[in-house]
Design an enzyme around this catalytic site. Sequence first.
Site, PDB file in Angstrom:
ATOM      1  N   HIS A 385      23.258  -2.285   3.003  1.00  0.00           N
ATOM      2  CA  HIS A 385      22.260  -2.936   3.882  1.00  0.00           C
ATOM      3  C   HIS A 385      21.139  -2.513   5.049  1.00  0.00           C
ATOM      4  CE1 HIS A 385      22.121  -6.988   4.892  1.00  0.00           C
ATOM      5  NE2 HIS A 385      23.111  -7.335   4.940  1.00  0.00           N
ATOM      6  N   ASP A 389      18.146  -6.590   2.004  1.00  0.00           N
ATOM      7  CA  ASP A 389      18.565  -8.001   2.658  1.00  0.00           C
ATOM      8  C   ASP A 389      19.593  -8.767   1.849  1.00  0.00           C
ATOM      9  OD1 ASP A 389      17.225  -6.761   5.574  1.00  0.00           O
ATOM     10  OD2 ASP A 389      15.888  -8.246   5.080  1.00  0.00           O
TER      11      ASP A 389
END
Length: 412
Positions: A385, A389
């Site tokens: 992450h 995204d």
Amino acid sequence: MGRYTFRLPDIGEGIAEAEVVAWHVAVGDTIGEDQRLADVMTDKATVELESPVAGRVLELGGAAGDRLAIGSPLVVLEVEGEGEAEPAPVPVKEAVRPIPAQPELVEGPPVPAPVPANVGSKVLASPAVRARAAALQIDLGLVPPGGNGRIGHGDLDAFVGRRLSVDKSADKPVQKPVEILSGASETIKVIGLRRKIAEAMTASKRHIPHFSYVEECDVTALEVLRAALNEQRGNRPKLTVLPLLIRAICLALPEFPMINARYDDAAGEVTRYGSVHLGVATQTDAGLVVPVVRDAQLLTLWQLAAEVARLSGAARDGSAKPGELSGSTISLTSLGPLGGIATTPVVNRPEVAIIGPNKIIERPMFVGDAIERRKLMNISISCDHRVVDGWDAANFVQAVKQLLEKPLGLLT
């Protein structure tokens, strides 16, 4: 009769230690010249070591799973003649003590010790000892020399042992001992490839903030196309779902370059790749390995099928070359018919994404207003992450799904 000490040789640039993963001799064995002694593993490869002389095994430098410093005794042999001149012997405990190759050796409070006699004077040591000290980030001026005034591997081992024995309990939480339970049938030491896997997975979960996304795909048309292609394959390898999925991944990735990437934690840099070097997780008797299909975007379906089969076979029989087991930019992991409903695979660091196809099952499904029998498969993706995204991961999977559900696009 004499004694001959065979020391762990320098088996690669920058390698300071190696792990013994298997012994092929035991104390008391009589061995010949060039006979296989042991298999040792570094971060780069597993190496077979052979004896340079014939003799009888008197001592082994450690047990399977122990990490030995380069230059420390591996095997002591009784040989014909006078043997060889050796420096003062290094106790086995010192020789097999794990030696970190990172700056941990020079961190922490200073070690209270008398100033060595060679501080401020010329250090006498062989090039091999100097190279090993440099790899361990040790100043030879701090190492007390042996009786002859020269610093040998044994002196370096003893110094490292003293540094590692410094009590760092104030910097570390107290670990509760593992409770001993009754009824245990076997205790297995975690060594070799299994230890490498454990360390890699721990590092991945510790450093990477994972997230996963799962989508369902209707692969009915894909299975029809696969069956038709296999009927016409001739002498070519049979197509499984994997080559078709790899083809879909390669076609979708150009629109999502953040997914085909590697993240350098130390430098804080992400490198994106135009080429798809796809790692295919493969289960072997020793554990999970990830051979790499190079430039997968350039291969046809049949070439992908052949290369996946070749690399998987090489991984299972141990013939895969080191270069075939590293350098992937994205990975694919599949449990085949055991694929389950959904998976949350662990990212293969330093990559930033890993894809997991799941088991194909037949279920009733609405197609317009009608209910039809369809073949469905879930696709899972786990991502880093810090780099990817959720929006990008979801859209990438949707692009792959579209290609799988309208599979004629895979033939372009």
